[in-house]
Design a protein around this motif. Structure first.
Motif, PDB file in Angstrom:
ATOM      1  N   SER A   1      -5.727 -16.904  31.024  1.00  0.00           N
ATOM      2  CA  SER A   1      -5.752 -18.077  31.893  1.00  0.00           C
ATOM      3  C   SER A   1      -5.191 -17.667  33.247  1.00  0.00           C
ATOM      4  N   GLY A   2      -5.195 -18.608  34.183  1.00  0.00           N
ATOM      5  CA  GLY A   2      -4.698 -18.269  35.512  1.00  0.00           C
ATOM      6  C   GLY A   2      -4.240 -19.485  36.280  1.00  0.00           C
ATOM      7  N   LEU A   3      -3.647 -19.200  37.433  1.00  0.00           N
ATOM      8  CA  LEU A   3      -3.279 -20.246  38.371  1.00  0.00           C
ATOM      9  C   LEU A   3      -4.251 -20.197  39.534  1.00  0.00           C
ATOM     10  N   ILE A   4      -4.864 -21.343  39.832  1.00  0.00           N
ATOM     11  CA  ILE A   4      -5.824 -21.475  40.920  1.00  0.00           C
ATOM     12  C   ILE A   4      -5.198 -22.369  41.985  1.00  0.00           C
ATOM     13  N   LYS A   5      -5.096 -21.847  43.212  1.00  0.00           N
ATOM     14  CA  LYS A   5      -4.571 -22.634  44.333  1.00  0.00           C
ATOM     15  C   LYS A   5      -5.759 -23.203  45.096  1.00  0.00           C
ATOM     16  N   VAL A   6      -5.882 -24.533  45.102  1.00  0.00           N
ATOM     17  CA  VAL A   6      -6.992 -25.218  45.761  1.00  0.00           C
ATOM     18  C   VAL A   6      -6.562 -25.639  47.167  1.00  0.00           C
ATOM     19  N   ASP A   7      -7.373 -25.276  48.149  1.00  0.00           N
ATOM     20  CA  ASP A   7      -7.135 -25.569  49.562  1.00  0.00           C
ATOM     21  C   ASP A   7      -8.410 -26.104  50.199  1.00  0.00           C
ATOM     22  N   GLN A   8      -8.264 -26.636  51.410  1.00  0.00           N
ATOM     23  CA  GLN A   8      -9.422 -26.986  52.239  1.00  0.00           C
ATOM     24  C   GLN A   8     -10.043 -25.694  52.749  1.00  0.00           C
TER      25      GLN A   8
END
Length: 129
Positions: free
Chosen positions: A37-44
């Motif tokens: 699994s992972g960490l996804i950083k969502v940005d504009q």
């Protein structure tokens, strides 16, 4: 009130009424076919949203190295309203980019996608911050 003051008040009122995009932040993905699994950083990303893999975890939950760190996992994503989003999602375990459907419900995000008529359930992601 002069035109400048009136315009300033209108801008301030509009800024206060704007709502923050709820998909922004960091999300923990569901485990993939390999148990990772992972960490996804969502940005504009301009007018759309994108999400970058910032950490990876093995099946045991411990952080692992991954060649996909820094890769856009979510791209070209737009808010369709009602918690629904469409765009693209890359699946590192299969090396494929899917046309995605995301459904936001509070702090959970249901992820699915299709490529060439083959669809896949990406599980439910959890917002971590």
């Amino acid at each position: 009130m002069n035109k400048f003051a009136l315009a300033a008040v209108a801008v301030l009122m509009g800024a206060g009424m704007a709502t923050a995009e709820p998909l922004l932040g960091t999300w923990r993905t569901a485990a993939d076919d390999n148990g990772n699994s992972g960490l996804i950083k969502v940005d504009q990303c301009g007018a759309k949203l994108c999400g970058t893999l910032v950490k990876s975890y093995g099946p045991d939950g411990k952080e692992i190295k991954s060649d996909n760190i820094g890769r856009k996992i979510i791209s070209e994503t737009v808010n369709k309203g009602g918690g629904a989003y469409t765009g693209k999602v890359y699946s590192p375990d299969r090396g494929k980019t899917y046309k995605s459907k995301l459904q936001l419900n509070g702090a959970t995000l249901k992820v699915s996608g299709c490529v060439l008529g083959i669809c896949r359930d990406g599980g439910t992601w959890q917002k971590v911050k």
